[in-house]
Write an enzyme that holds these catalytic residues in place. Structure first.
Site, short mmCIF file in Angstrom:
data_model
loop_
_atom_site.label_atom_id
_atom_site.label_comp_id
_atom_site.label_asym_id
_atom_site.label_seq_id
_atom_site.Cartn_x
_atom_site.Cartn_y
_atom_site.Cartn_z
N HIS A 2 80.53 74.85 -53.21
CA HIS A 2 79.86 75.25 -52.36
C HIS A 2 79.52 76.29 -52.70
O HIS A 2 78.69 77.54 -52.56
CB HIS A 2 80.89 76.07 -51.30
N ARG A 59 77.47 66.83 -47.52
CA ARG A 59 79.18 67.98 -47.58
C ARG A 59 80.12 66.69 -47.12
O ARG A 59 80.36 65.48 -46.45
CB ARG A 59 78.94 68.71 -45.81
N LYS A 107 82.39 52.83 -39.14
CA LYS A 107 83.11 51.21 -39.16
C LYS A 107 83.61 51.25 -41.00
O LYS A 107 83.11 49.22 -40.65
CB LYS A 107 81.71 50.50 -38.46
N ARG A 142 76.92 75.03 -38.54
CA ARG A 142 76.93 76.26 -39.97
C ARG A 142 75.91 75.93 -40.78
O ARG A 142 75.02 76.24 -40.90
CB ARG A 142 77.34 77.73 -39.52
N THR A 143 76.74 75.51 -41.21
CA THR A 143 75.75 74.80 -43.05
C THR A 143 74.96 73.99 -42.57
O THR A 143 74.20 74.08 -42.94
CB THR A 143 76.72 74.67 -43.78
#
Lengths: 433, 306, 199
Positions: B134, B106, B84, B56-57
């Site tokens: 946030h 994020r 990796k 959603r973000t």
């Protein structure tokens, strides 16, 4: 090689000359002369016994990209050290006679300081069963200090047995005091700041609870206990109480815990991530007072080199630890000598005499440390310019790593020369090999 | 505005108000339009760098950037060079070398956006870092409250739930208090951080005592795995003591609203009939999120660099 | 008067239009709009096409100007005309050259602008870039039948092929000069100033 040191202030006293011959201090007095001796002008310099570090990570074997016995030895000599205890958390772990002898031999090859291996308490530092402590004690490395540093010997029964067992060869268990169930995922000191920064807290109680338990165990079994890198005011209180009861406990504090506080974490720069974490200003003050009054016996660097990629990352992903050997004496000057909490004799006591005694390096043999600067003693000493001030530049350090928490900070004091058994390992502030 | 949006604690009242006002103007400019696109950031590139799954973000930021005509690259850690073993720094420098003007990040590690901001020249927007902050969620929450109640000054906000692990709670504490709201944290003591006493908020262990005095109840998501770490004995007990159900909702004042940052555990921290009630702003919050993020991107990237 | 720019000393402002001049100029534009939009009919027919017109001000000062113009048109023609504002900040092509700006209102009449005659209203016409941005914004907002432009001052130096349909006053200037419009609604007084910019 014979050295004649002219006009050094021994332990800050009146200027005197020191003649170093055949690895020993041959004479101390005024207007000494010796034919063929290399003269070292020590005008304005303070002479101290060679420093002894109880807590150094040299990373070899296993992480030679971060430090080697040789580069770490050079950093130590430049910091004024003549002996360092090499911690056991290498790869492979120093939990057998073979590994400790390897480290010991590498130290002799480098020849810059006496590298004294620390043996692991438990196999693989896993905290499950005792390593062959006696074999390490009997080896050429003559191990006397045992530690699972980086890990706590958390099992109380195992800790009790370790404390008891090393009595047979006058050993000591150096405990990394951290109750692991209270510090799962911990990133920094737990308090107002950790709450704001969203970093998982490392509560002071996790250290203090283990120290309290261990001093009671040491008292019960009549064993020696050494507490690594004490970081909280509460720990100092517990140690003071234990010593007042006559418990055979000693303790060390790192330079960084004497100078830096948790606010360094606000930058999220992992160069300030260390275990135990940087604490509050009140803790710093209590640690300085504890060192000054002798509750804390020694300054030990916990010199922990890390490769760039282990520090140039997110805070949580970074490895804990910071460099310390080259700035330890400067930090003690800044935090204790200049404020008047400790005199030069005190510095010698906390950075040489007592750590040597804890590691049992203080005998009468030619390889002893922490001895007075008097005729007949091994010529292990350093010359310090206390008036010099310099800004720390990590790029200029002798360590193979660059994770100095003092980068960009101006600190007092410069080690001009270091002598190991009469040989100059450092002259004019430069390593001699 | 500064060059980055790293934390709500960094926003002063003027900055925060500017974001909310800008979002309101954008909403107004786009209201009722068929073409919901503005040319403002044409030629700019926004990278969504997501080390944690958050559909959603990410979609909200993507939509915001696209509505401002920026080019958007979604870079998720899974199945990429990161899996990796590439470091955050190398990833950031690579993205910048490809011409990114802003990185929306994020990350599960608190402070990761701060590290990123030290490595890149472009702007960094924190889209949630660990248990730290946030900030755009708090901005959209503040925006939602202001739209619903007409003000933020003096509004009494109860934030209920796992404050300890919640970046949403932290950002809202700083932002809402900066904007003049009175915040009360409500949680079992195990889920309030040590040091909460130094925050500019009240706190309480008793939800029923707080509800009648609240204009806004913000319910936080409770992770069920906290139960296994003994933060509370059982989901049932948590729900009984701290869940917002219809009975508790009845204790609220007539105008009071109920918020949740999503995704919800219906039946755990919030009952279905509460989530779907007229008091609930949960769907509005999602829409407002796009406008607020457009405002943030415009304010960070709209002006001249530096 | 018109022809060559008045010699202005450095950093000193010269008043180009006073309050009475501004009012007169607005009145004249109002009459011109009525004439042009009412289809040029005879007496009594004035204002027949006006319901079709929307005056759209470009913030900051175009917005109150549009409202004033609407007021004068209503007074002269007896017919109210719709007024709106369009903020052009998000459509500017020079954002990267300036600091970020706060946005202003975008408000259109409920009937919208589709099929209507939009008269954009701004204070000063200079490079033409603001008008271009406004045209882009209008395109996203609807499809007017036609778009015209009314400005209080045209100071020249166009960078785009744009001209005004209604001009209050033509003021030849040098690029080093700055033309500032003050309106009672935004600045407390009505006046137009020319200032020599110090480099």
């Amino acid at each position: 090689m014979t050295h004649l040191i002219k006009g050094a202030r021994v332990l800050g006293g009146d200027p005197a000359d020191l003649l170093l011959e055949d690895g020993r201090i041959a004479a101390v007095g005024e207007r000494l002369s010796a034919a063929g001796a290399t003269v070292v002008d020590a005008d304005g310099l303070v002479a101290l016994p060679g420093l002894v570090d109880l807590h150094t990570h040299l990373r070899e074997p296993g992480r030679e990209d971060a430090e080697t016995v040789e580069t770490g030895s050079r950093a130590a000599a430049l910091g004024g050290f003549t002996a360092v205890h090499a911690m056991a958390n290498t790869d492979p772990v120093a939990d057998t006679a073979g590994v400790v002898e390897q480290v010991w031999r590498l130290g002799r090859q480098a020849g810059l300081v006496d590298v004294v291996p620390v043996g692991a308490v438990t196999v693989g530092l896993r905290g499950e069963r005792l390593a062959e402590l006696g074999a390490m004690a009997d080896s050429a490395a003559r191990v006397r200090v045992f530690s699972d540093d980086g890990h706590c010997v958390a099992d109380p029964a195992l800790m009790r047995r370790a404390l008891e067992y090393v009595k047979a060869f006058d050993g000591v268990v150096a405990q990394h005091a951290e109750e692991p169930r209270l510090t799962a995922g911990a990133q920094m000191n737990e308090g107002d700041l950790s709450a704001r920064l969203g970093l998982t807290g490392w509560p002071a109680a996790a250290e203090e609870a283990v120290i309290a338990r261990d001093v009671l165990l040491a008292e019960h079994v009549g064993a020696r206990l050494h507490v690594c890198h004490v970081s909280t005011a509460g720990s100092v209180e517990i140690l003071r109480w234990a010593k007042s009861r006559g418990v055979q406990v000693t303790a060390e504090v790192t330079p960084h815990h004497l100078l830096l506080t948790e606010t360094c974490a606000e930058s999220y720069d992992p160069v300030f991530k260390v275990n135990p974490p940087l604490r509050t200003d009140a803790d710093v003050q209590a640690l300085r007072a504890g060192l000054a009054d002798g509750t804390i016996d020694a300054v030990a660097t916990d010199h922990a080199p890390h490769a760039v990629e282990d520090k140039e990352s997110e805070w949580a992903q970074a490895r804990p630890g910071m460099l310390g050997l080259e700035q330890a004496l400067s930090v003690v000057l800044e935090t204790l000598v200049e404020p008047g909490l400790l005199d030069w004799a005190g510095v010698a006591d906390r950075m040489s005499v007592r750590p040597a005694a804890i590691g049992r390096l203080d005998g009468r043999g030619p390889r002893s440390h922490g001895r007075p600067l008097t005729p007949g003693e091994p010529a292990n000493l350093l010359l310090l310019d206390p008036a010099a001030r310099a800004v720390v530049d990590p790029a200029a350090l002798a360590s193979r790593s660059r994770n100095s928490p003092y980068a960009g900070r101006e600190l007092p004091g410069r080690v001009v020369a270091t002598f190991l058994r009469g040989e100059a390992t450092v002259l004019d502030g430069k390593a001699q090999k | 505005m500064k060059r980055h949006l790293l934390e709500a604690a960094d926003l002063d009242r003027a900055d925060a108000t500017l974001v909310l006002d800008t979002a309101a103007q954008i909403d107004q400019a786009l209201a009722g339009r068929e073409v919901k696109k503005l040319p403002t950031l044409r030629g700019r590139t926004v990278v969504n760098l997501f080390y944690e799954d958050s559909t959603r973000t990410r979609i909200s930021f993507e939509l915001a950037a696209k509505r401002l005509s920026a080019d958007v690259i979604n870079f998720s850690a899974k199945g990429s060079s990161v899996s990796k073993g590439e470091s955050l720094k190398d990833t950031a420098l690579t993205l910048e070398a490809m011409g990114s003007d802003a990185i929306v990040v994020r990350h599960s590690a608190s402070g990761a956006p701060h590290r990123l901001a030290g490595w890149v020249r472009g702007s960094v927007v924190n889209a949630g870092d660990g248990t730290h902050e946030h900030p755009t969620q708090a901005l959209l929450d503040a925006y939602t409250i202001r739209r619903r109640l007409g003000r933020l000054d003096g509004v009494r906000v109860a934030i209920v739930g796992d404050v300890l692990h919640s970046r949403v709670a932290r950002s809202n504490v700083w932002l809402l208090t900066t904007l003049g709201a009175e915040v009360t944290l409500v949680a079992p003591p195990t889920l309030l951080p040590v040091g909460v006493g130094s925050w500019p908020v009240q706190f309480s262990y008793d939800l029923d005592a707080v509800l009648p005095k609240a204009d806004v109840v913000m319910v936080l998501r409770v992770q069920l795995e906290r139960m296994n770490a003994s933060f509370f004995p059982s989901a049932r007990e948590y729900s009984r003591r701290y869940g917002l159900d219809a009975v508790r909702m009845a204790a609220l004042g007539d105008e009071a609203i109920v918020m949740h940052p999503g995704p919800m555990n219906r039946g755990m921290e919030i009952a279905a009939d509460v989530a779907d009630s007229v008091r609930s702003t949960i769907v509005e919050q999602v829409g407002n999120g796009v406008s607020v993020r457009m405002a943030v991107l415009y304010l960070l990237l709209g002006g001249s660099p530096q | 008067m018109a022809g060559s720019p008045a010699p202005v000393p450095e950093n000193q402002s010269t008043v180009l239009l006073g309050a009475a001049d501004v009012a007169r100029v607005v009145d004249r534009i109002a009459h011109q709009v009525i004439e042009k939009c009412a289809g040029g009919g005879g007496a009594g027919d004035e204002g027949a096409g006006l319901p079709d017109v929307v005056l759209v001000g470009i913030p900051t000062r175009g917005a109150p100007l549009a409202r004033r113009l609407a007021g004068r048109i209503a007074a002269f023609a007896g017919t109210a005309v719709d007024v709106g504002t369009v903020d052009i900040t998000l459509y500017r092509d020079d954002l990267r050259m300036r600091g970020v700006r706060a946005l202003e209102d975008t408000v259109l009449p409920p009937e919208g602008i589709d099929g209507r005659l939009v008269v954009l209203v701004d204070d000063v016409l200079f490079s033409g870039r603001s008008v271009r941005a406004a045209l882009d914004a209008l395109r996203d907002l609807g499809r007017p039948r036609a778009v015209q432009l009314a400005v209080l001052v045209d100071r020249g130096h166009r960078e785009l092929p744009i001209r005004a349909d209604y001009v209050g006053k033509n003021v030849p200037t040098s690029r080093a000069q700055k033309v500032r419009v003050h309106l009672a609604e935004t600045d407390g007084t009505d006046e137009v100033l020319v200032t020599e910019e110090r480099r």
